[in-house]
Motif scaffolding. Structure first.
Motif, PDB file in Angstrom:
ATOM      1  N   PHE A  31       0.766  -1.082   0.030  1.00 57.17           N
ATOM      2  CA  PHE A  31      -0.097   0.098   0.122  1.00 57.17           C
ATOM      3  C   PHE A  31       0.861   1.130  -0.017  1.00 57.17           C
ATOM      4  N   ILE A  32       2.030   1.357   0.771  1.00 55.79           N
ATOM      5  CA  ILE A  32       2.866   2.292   0.899  1.00 55.79           C
ATOM      6  C   ILE A  32       3.497   2.447  -0.560  1.00 55.79           C
ATOM      7  N   GLN A  33       3.741   1.535  -0.984  1.00 60.73           N
ATOM      8  CA  GLN A  33       4.761   1.654  -2.337  1.00 60.73           C
ATOM      9  C   GLN A  33       3.447   2.383  -3.314  1.00 60.73           C
ATOM     10  N   HIS A  34       2.416   1.852  -3.344  1.00 59.25           N
ATOM     11  CA  HIS A  34       1.327   2.431  -4.254  1.00 59.25           C
ATOM     12  C   HIS A  34       1.156   3.965  -3.921  1.00 59.25           C
ATOM     13  N   MET A  35       1.191   4.426  -2.835  1.00 53.90           N
ATOM     14  CA  MET A  35       1.118   5.783  -2.426  1.00 53.90           C
ATOM     15  C   MET A  35       2.314   6.576  -2.805  1.00 53.90           C
ATOM     16  N   VAL A  79       2.140   7.077  -6.404  1.00 52.95           N
ATOM     17  CA  VAL A  79       1.332   8.560  -6.717  1.00 52.95           C
ATOM     18  C   VAL A  79       2.080   9.913  -6.255  1.00 52.95           C
ATOM     19  N   ARG A  80       2.710   9.595  -5.396  1.00 56.38           N
ATOM     20  CA  ARG A  80       3.660  10.904  -4.833  1.00 56.38           C
ATOM     21  C   ARG A  80       4.555  11.068  -5.782  1.00 56.38           C
ATOM     22  N   GLU A  81       5.215  10.296  -6.273  1.00 54.90           N
ATOM     23  CA  GLU A  81       6.401  10.521  -7.254  1.00 54.90           C
ATOM     24  C   GLU A  81       5.885  11.476  -8.467  1.00 54.90           C
ATOM     25  N   GLU A  82       4.528  10.865  -8.794  1.00 56.61           N
ATOM     26  CA  GLU A  82       4.179  11.384 -10.069  1.00 56.61           C
ATOM     27  C   GLU A  82       3.638  12.881  -9.823  1.00 56.61           C
ATOM     28  N   ALA A  83       2.995  13.157  -8.450  1.00 57.15           N
ATOM     29  CA  ALA A  83       2.475  14.285  -8.064  1.00 57.15           C
ATOM     30  C   ALA A  83       3.740  15.493  -7.843  1.00 57.15           C
ATOM     31  N   SER A  84       4.959  14.834  -7.378  1.00 54.19           N
ATOM     32  CA  SER A  84       5.973  15.631  -7.146  1.00 54.19           C
ATOM     33  C   SER A  84       6.611  16.272  -8.716  1.00 54.19           C
ATOM     34  N   GLU A 134       6.352   9.065  11.958  1.00 52.28           N
ATOM     35  CA  GLU A 134       6.033   8.104  11.254  1.00 52.28           C
ATOM     36  C   GLU A 134       5.704   8.075   9.897  1.00 52.28           C
ATOM     37  N   CYS A 135       4.784   8.824   9.712  1.00 53.68           N
ATOM     38  CA  CYS A 135       4.052   9.219   8.519  1.00 53.68           C
ATOM     39  C   CYS A 135       5.099  10.075   7.641  1.00 53.68           C
ATOM     40  N   SER A 136       5.861  11.022   8.156  1.00 51.84           N
ATOM     41  CA  SER A 136       6.917  11.571   7.427  1.00 51.84           C
ATOM     42  C   SER A 136       7.769  10.653   6.689  1.00 51.84           C
ATOM     43  N   VAL A 137       8.446   9.797   7.566  1.00 56.41           N
ATOM     44  CA  VAL A 137       9.343   8.804   7.224  1.00 56.41           C
ATOM     45  C   VAL A 137       8.667   7.850   6.135  1.00 56.41           C
ATOM     46  N   GLY A 138       7.393   7.371   6.267  1.00 55.04           N
ATOM     47  CA  GLY A 138       7.036   6.390   5.437  1.00 55.04           C
ATOM     48  C   GLY A 138       6.698   6.939   4.109  1.00 55.04           C
ATOM     49  N   LEU A 139       6.255   8.230   4.019  1.00 52.61           N
ATOM     50  CA  LEU A 139       5.718   8.597   2.669  1.00 52.61           C
ATOM     51  C   LEU A 139       6.592   9.607   2.168  1.00 52.61           C
TER      52      LEU A 139
END
Length: 375
Positions: A265-269, A272-277, A316-321
């Motif tokens: 799930f984290i990898q999916h997110m 998406v984050r990479e594309e948004a960036s 934890e959120c910051s490190v994960g995503l």
């Protein structure tokens, strides 16, 4: 007549303690007999006596643990174990240490509501700010929309069906948008998608999320976890304008289950984050279910930015995503409440105000880029 030793029992409660940084912690309780020994543990490990920091004393049937000048690291679960030849007994108490406030919130909703009602987008190329909510099933995406509308309607508002974190089913099947305020008078629109789960189990296709960011997905599109949206589909917008695109990606993460979110799930997110960036799109995290993650916050929401536990969850959120701390906003959705609570409103309004300005900045940047490219 010989002496009969009693099995250890507690005759008083070992009570939870909440202190501020620098205050002393005193845990005290009484046993049923003097014929026993007491051992203190912290988070399951034997607690050692440290000079000028803590002391453990026994006076008859009374046992006392004193922690001087409390620090962040003193927070935890403390257990007293009583033992003798007849057996043992244990009791635990939670010690929470309130930090100095490390982020401020205006706990008066009227000024924030008025400011958002008066807000004007800084570019003529867009008449609405678009936000995409993306996160696991049961994380609170639809509840965020309900909560924001509750604030601006001045009454409990439940229009979007919400999924339980244990249901495993997302109620959002189509690409939907929700306008904010009475008759959608505010220039903010929130787009809801299926909750994140494995694509082979009904989850939304990652490609479709990326297409939505770029404005290619029309409202009403039914998500297909196996087949991504293609250009020949009637719900595909081939030529999206800036007004069709998403202007801020809002990742939704539940505070109480961050560590349990599956790696895929984290990898999916992250994808998406990479594309948004690459699009230069603002990205934030709304960290939900803070009441389940932190007893201090559940007891007093206005102390949320004094909570060590909340700060740990944000890290934890910051490190994960890979989202910076100043783009992570803890929020509390209406879920059990039947009446309006100003502190819930203020926390959400604080987060909403920030992302509105982030999205507006993005529109200005894109508008300027389009203008310069035509010269």
């Amino acid at each position: 007549m010989g002496f009969s030793m009693s099995k250890p029992e507690f005759v008083t409660v070992l009570a939870d303690q909440h202190v501020k940084i620098g205050e002393d912690v005193i845990l005290r309780c009484e046993a049923n007999t003097e014929e026993l020994t007491g051992t203190w543990e912290k988070n399951g490990l034997k607690l050692d006596c440290i000079q000028d920091k803590n002391s453990m004393t026994q006076a008859g049937r009374s046992f006392v643990l004193e922690i001087r000048n409390a620090e962040e690291g003193d927070e935890g679960n403390y257990t007293l174990i009583l033992r003798n030849k007849k057996g043992e007994a244990s009791r635990s108490a939670l010690v929470t240490v309130e930090q100095n406030e490390w982020r401020t919130v205006e706990w008066n909703q009227e000024a924030m509501i008025d400011a958002l009602k008066a807000f004007k987008i800084s570019s003529e190329k867009a008449d609405t700010l678009h936000f995409l909510l993306y996160g696991p099933i049961g994380s609170g995406k639809s509840s965020i929309i309900n909560t924001i509308n509750t604030i601006f309607k001045g009454r409990l508002f439940i229009n979007c069906l919400t999924a339980s974190d244990k249901s495993g089913t997302s109620y959002t099947k189509r690409y939907e948008k929700s306008e904010i305020g009475e008759d959608g008078l505010l220039p903010f629109t929130f787009h809801d998608v299926r909750g994140l789960q494995k694509e082979d189990q009904g989850g939304v296709h990652t490609h479709d999320i990326i297409s939505a960011l770029k404005g290619h997905v029309k409202e009403g599109y039914v998500f297909n976890p196996i087949i991504k949206l293609t250009e020949d589909n009637k719900y595909y917008n081939k030529d999206p304008s800036l007004n069709d695109q998403i202007h801020c990606l809002v990742n939704i993460i539940p505070a109480d289950t961050i560590s349990m979110i599956k790696d895929d799930f984290i990898q999916h997110m992250k994808k998406v984050r990479e594309e948004a960036s690459s699009m230069g799109l603002p990205q934030v995290i709304f960290m939900t279910r803070v009441d389940r993650a932190c007893p201090l916050t559940k007891r007093d929401l206005r102390s949320i930015y004094k909570s060590r536990k909340i700060k740990e969850k944000m890290r934890e959120c910051s490190v994960g995503l890979g989202v910076p701390m100043n783009c992570i906003f803890p929020v509390w959705n209406y879920h059990e409440e039947t009446e309006i609570k100003e502190e819930i409103n203020c926390l959400m309004l604080h987060a909403l105000t920030k992302i509105v300005h982030f999205a507006d900045d993005y529109i200005v940047k894109c508008s300027e880029k389009q203008t310069s490219s035509k010269k």
